[in-house]
Design a protein around this motif. Structure first.
Motif: not given
Length: 232
Positions: A108, A112-113, A115, A120, A122, A124
Motif C-alpha cells: 500500500l 502497488d495493489i 496481491q 496475483s 487482489v 480486499q
C-alpha cells in the motif's frame, strides 16, 4: 373439638383438663402409641441425617474434584508454558500474522495493489483473512528459516499456500512464487535473496523463553499495524 392421638391411629382423647395418664397428657392414646410414634420419628430423623451426610460427602467430593482439576490445569499450563513445540506454534502464528500485515502495508505504501505473490489475486481490506504469510522455503524442510523475513511474502492462503503447497513454479493460470518475487523485488534483489536462502544456514533451536521474546516483539508490531490499518 375432640382431641386425637398424635400417632395417627384416630383414637379420641379426653379433654386436656381431664387427662390424668402420661400418654393422655402427651396427646397419645396409649404407651404403644407413644412407642410407635417415637420409632417412626426416629427412623425419619435417621433418614434426614443420612441425607444430610450424603449431601456433605458429595460436597466434599466435589470440592476435592475441583481442587484436583485446578491442580491438573495448573500443571498443564506450566508444562505448556515450558513446552518448546507449543510455544513454537504460538510464536509461528503471531509471526505469520505480523508478516501478512507488514507486507500488505508495504504494498500500500509503495502505491502497488496488494496481491498474492504467486497468482496475483487482489487482496480486499475487509477480507485479509483469505491471505497469509507464504514461506518460500518451507518450515518443515528449513527450520532455520522459519522466522527469517527474507523467506516470506504476502500470499493467498487457500489456493496457493495450501492448495498448491506454495505454488512456487506456477501453472498455466499463475506466475508462481519465484516469478512473482522477481517481479515484485526486482532481478537484483531476487538474485541476492535466492543466493542467501540457498546457502547453508546453522540449524539452531530456540528454547521456550527465546520464543516468547520473539512472540512479544511480533505481537507488539502486529498491534501497531492493526491500528495503522484500522483492523479490528
Amino acid at each position: 373439638m375432640t382431641r386425637r392421638c398424635k400417632c395417627g391411629c384416630g383414637e379420641a382423647l379426653p379433654p386436656a383438663s381431664k387427662s390424668v395418664t402420661v400418654p393422655h397428657k402427651k396427646k397419645f392414646h396409649s404407651f404403644e402409641c407413644m412407642s410407635r410414634y417415637a420409632e417412626e420419628h426416629l427412623q425419619a430423623e435417621r433418614e434426614r441425617l443420612r441425607q444430610g451426610l450424603d449431601c456433605y460427602v458429595k460436597r466434599v467430593q466435589g470440592q476435592e474434584r475441583k481442587k484436583k482439576e485446578r491442580e491438573a490445569r495448573k500443571k498443564k499450563a506450566e508444562y505448556r508454558n515450558n513446552d518448546v513445540s507449543h510455544q513454537l506454534k504460538l510464536t509461528q502464528d503471531v509471526f505469520n500474522r505480523w508478516i501478512k500485515l507488514e507486507r500488505y502495508k508495504e504494498l500500500l505504501d509503495a502505491g502497488d495493489i496488494p496481491q498474492c505473490i504467486s497468482c496475483s489475486k487482489v487482496a480486499q481490506h475487509h477480507a485479509l483473512g483469505e491471505f497469509c504469510c507464504g514461506h518460500l522455503k518451507t518450515v518443515g524442510a528449513h527450520e532455520e528459516l522459519r522466522f527469517n523475513t527474507l523467506n516470506v511474502e504476502f500470499q493467498c492462503n487457500r489456493y496457493c499456500n495450501k492448495g498448491l503447497s506454495g505454488n512456487l513454479s506456477g501453472n498455466k493460470n499463475t506466475q508462481g512464487y519465484l516469478e512473482g518475487l522477481k517481479s515484485r523485488r526486482g532481478e537484483a534483489e531476487f538474485a541476492r535473496r535466492m543466493n542467501y536462502l540457498e546457502r547453508n544456514h546453522p540449524n539452531f533451536t530456540r528454547d521456550a523463553k527465546q520464543l516468547k521474546v520473539v512472540r512479544r516483539w511480533c505481537a507488539a508490531r502486529t498491534r501497531q499495524l492493526e491500528k495503522e490499518l484500522c483492523i479490528d
